[in-house]
Design a protein around this motif. Structure first.
Motif, mmCIF file in Angstrom:
data_model
loop_
_atom_site.group_PDB
_atom_site.id
_atom_site.type_symbol
_atom_site.label_atom_id
_atom_site.label_comp_id
_atom_site.label_asym_id
_atom_site.label_seq_id
_atom_site.Cartn_x
_atom_site.Cartn_y
_atom_site.Cartn_z
ATOM 1 N N UNK A 152 6.359 55.324 11.876
ATOM 2 C CA UNK A 152 5.006 54.761 11.891
ATOM 3 C C UNK A 152 4.447 54.400 10.515
ATOM 4 N N UNK A 153 4.876 55.082 9.458
ATOM 5 C CA UNK A 153 4.342 54.769 8.135
ATOM 6 C C UNK A 153 4.711 53.357 7.690
ATOM 7 N N UNK A 154 5.835 52.834 8.170
ATOM 8 C CA UNK A 154 6.264 51.476 7.825
ATOM 9 C C UNK A 154 6.229 50.543 9.031
ATOM 10 N N UNK A 155 5.845 51.065 10.174
ATOM 11 C CA UNK A 155 5.774 50.329 11.441
ATOM 12 C C UNK A 155 7.107 49.672 11.798
ATOM 13 N N UNK A 156 8.175 50.498 11.728
ATOM 14 C CA UNK A 156 9.522 50.046 12.062
ATOM 15 C C UNK A 156 10.114 50.931 13.152
ATOM 16 N N UNK A 157 11.160 50.408 13.757
ATOM 17 C CA UNK A 157 12.060 51.202 14.576
ATOM 18 C C UNK A 157 13.353 51.280 13.776
ATOM 19 N N UNK A 158 13.864 52.503 13.573
ATOM 20 C CA UNK A 158 15.063 52.651 12.749
ATOM 21 C C UNK A 158 16.086 53.570 13.409
ATOM 22 N N UNK A 159 17.328 53.456 12.958
ATOM 23 C CA UNK A 159 18.417 54.391 13.245
ATOM 24 C C UNK A 159 18.882 54.435 14.694
ATOM 25 N N UNK A 160 18.631 53.425 15.456
ATOM 26 C CA UNK A 160 19.170 53.368 16.818
ATOM 27 C C UNK A 160 18.444 54.262 17.802
ATOM 28 N N UNK A 161 19.097 54.503 18.937
ATOM 29 C CA UNK A 161 18.449 55.230 20.036
ATOM 30 C C UNK A 161 19.165 56.499 20.460
ATOM 31 N N UNK A 162 20.288 56.845 19.856
ATOM 32 C CA UNK A 162 21.034 58.008 20.349
ATOM 33 C C UNK A 162 20.818 59.270 19.520
ATOM 34 N N UNK A 163 20.009 59.193 18.486
ATOM 35 C CA UNK A 163 19.828 60.319 17.578
ATOM 36 C C UNK A 163 19.330 61.604 18.199
ATOM 37 N N UNK A 164 18.560 61.532 19.247
ATOM 38 C CA UNK A 164 18.050 62.742 19.894
ATOM 39 C C UNK A 164 18.531 62.875 21.328
ATOM 40 N N UNK A 165 19.565 62.157 21.662
ATOM 41 C CA UNK A 165 20.093 62.200 23.031
ATOM 42 C C UNK A 165 21.154 63.286 23.174
ATOM 43 N N UNK A 166 21.482 63.601 24.414
ATOM 44 C CA UNK A 166 22.500 64.607 24.698
ATOM 45 C C UNK A 166 23.876 63.961 24.742
ATOM 46 N N UNK A 167 24.843 64.651 24.160
ATOM 47 C CA UNK A 167 26.233 64.216 24.163
ATOM 48 C C UNK A 167 27.067 65.257 24.880
ATOM 49 N N UNK A 168 28.016 64.779 25.655
ATOM 50 C CA UNK A 168 28.938 65.645 26.361
ATOM 51 C C UNK A 168 30.160 65.859 25.474
ATOM 52 N N UNK A 169 30.628 67.084 25.429
ATOM 53 C CA UNK A 169 31.851 67.373 24.689
ATOM 54 C C UNK A 169 33.016 67.016 25.599
ATOM 55 N N UNK A 170 33.788 66.010 25.231
ATOM 56 C CA UNK A 170 34.905 65.535 26.043
ATOM 57 C C UNK A 170 36.160 66.350 25.773
ATOM 58 N N UNK A 171 36.370 66.705 24.515
ATOM 59 C CA UNK A 171 37.597 67.415 24.171
ATOM 60 C C UNK A 171 37.269 68.567 23.232
ATOM 61 N N UNK A 172 37.611 69.774 23.680
ATOM 62 C CA UNK A 172 37.466 70.939 22.816
ATOM 63 C C UNK A 172 38.726 71.796 22.840
ATOM 64 N N UNK A 173 39.584 71.598 23.844
ATOM 65 C CA UNK A 173 40.792 72.421 23.910
ATOM 66 C C UNK A 173 41.772 72.019 22.822
ATOM 67 N N UNK A 174 42.535 72.978 22.346
ATOM 68 C CA UNK A 174 43.528 72.767 21.288
ATOM 69 C C UNK A 174 42.917 72.155 20.034
ATOM 70 N N UNK A 175 41.669 72.514 19.742
ATOM 71 C CA UNK A 175 40.971 71.895 18.610
ATOM 72 C C UNK A 175 41.686 72.158 17.288
ATOM 73 N N UNK A 176 42.260 73.356 17.098
ATOM 74 C CA UNK A 176 42.919 73.656 15.827
ATOM 75 C C UNK A 176 44.201 72.846 15.669
ATOM 76 N N UNK A 177 44.994 72.736 16.749
ATOM 77 C CA UNK A 177 46.252 72.012 16.661
ATOM 78 C C UNK A 177 46.051 70.509 16.506
ATOM 79 N N UNK A 178 45.076 69.953 17.199
ATOM 80 C CA UNK A 178 44.894 68.510 17.183
ATOM 81 C C UNK A 178 43.823 68.047 16.200
ATOM 82 N N UNK A 179 43.001 68.962 15.707
ATOM 83 C CA UNK A 179 41.964 68.627 14.731
ATOM 84 C C UNK A 179 41.068 67.486 15.198
ATOM 85 N N UNK A 180 40.570 67.573 16.430
ATOM 86 C CA UNK A 180 39.741 66.496 16.963
ATOM 87 C C UNK A 180 38.534 67.049 17.705
#
Length: 186
Positions: A91-119
């Motif tokens: 509001x201080x500059x009357x702009x919209x910035x940085x897209x729309x996903x910054x405060x949205x929820x993300x699903x974790x798709x891959x967490x298994x084998x995180x150490x081996x695959x580093x992803x």
């Protein structure tokens, strides 16, 4: 599913180059490297210092910027002959910035084998519910430590029936040694 600004820590480690990444939500918290010969550890990303600082996100450190990375004056744009009004989030500059996903929820798709695959693989589905951006899309973010470096892959899929206006960006904050005036970008 977790809120973006809620700390959800994951760590990736590459033993060959002694690299470490800590990811909190979709924002990178740390990216550390250890030089193979001198074994000097240095941190490349200037991340957040606490969960409170992360949740406030005043600087958008290492944020992924989708579906637009830029500032949109007055939050107003035209696409295919139709005008759209985005909510003003600076509001201080009357702009919209940085897209729309910054405060949205993300699903974790891959967490298994995180150490081996580093992803770490995250996904968010935007249903087009914002009247200023009524275009549905899916965004996937894949952070991966490789033996010779770091990779951040961003995939966007148009899940609607029409064309969409789209821009993608990353808002990194790098830690540097010395005065910035003395550095050269290569």
């Amino acid at each position: 599913v977790f809120p973006l600004r809620t700390p959800h820590q994951g760590t990736l480690v590459s033993l060959q180059f002694l690299q470490e990444i800590q990811v909190w939500s979709i924002e990178m918290y740390e990216l550390k490297f250890c030089t193979p010969k001198a074994y000097k550890i240095f941190q490349l990303i200037d991340g957040y210092n606490s969960p409170k600082e992360l949740s406030e996100n005043l600087l958008a450190k290492s944020s992924i910027l989708v579906p637009f990375p830029n500032r949109i004056a007055d939050g107003l744009y035209t696409f295919e002959g139709k005008s759209y009004q985005l909510p003003i989030n600076m509001p201080t500059e009357h702009h919209t910035i940085h897209g729309l996903v910054g405060n949205e929820k993300f699903e974790i798709i891959k967490t298994n084998d995180i150490v081996e695959e580093n992803v770490v693989h995250l996904q968010h589905e935007n249903l087009g519910q914002n009247s200023g951006y009524p275009f549905p899309f899916r965004v996937e973010i894949i952070y991966q430590l490789l033996d010779n470096g770091f990779e951040c892959e961003i995939k966007i899929e148009n899940t609607g029936q029409t064309s969409i206006p789209l821009g993608v960006g990353w808002h990194p904050y790098f830690k540097i040694e010395g005065a910035i005036e003395e550095l050269d970008l290569h």
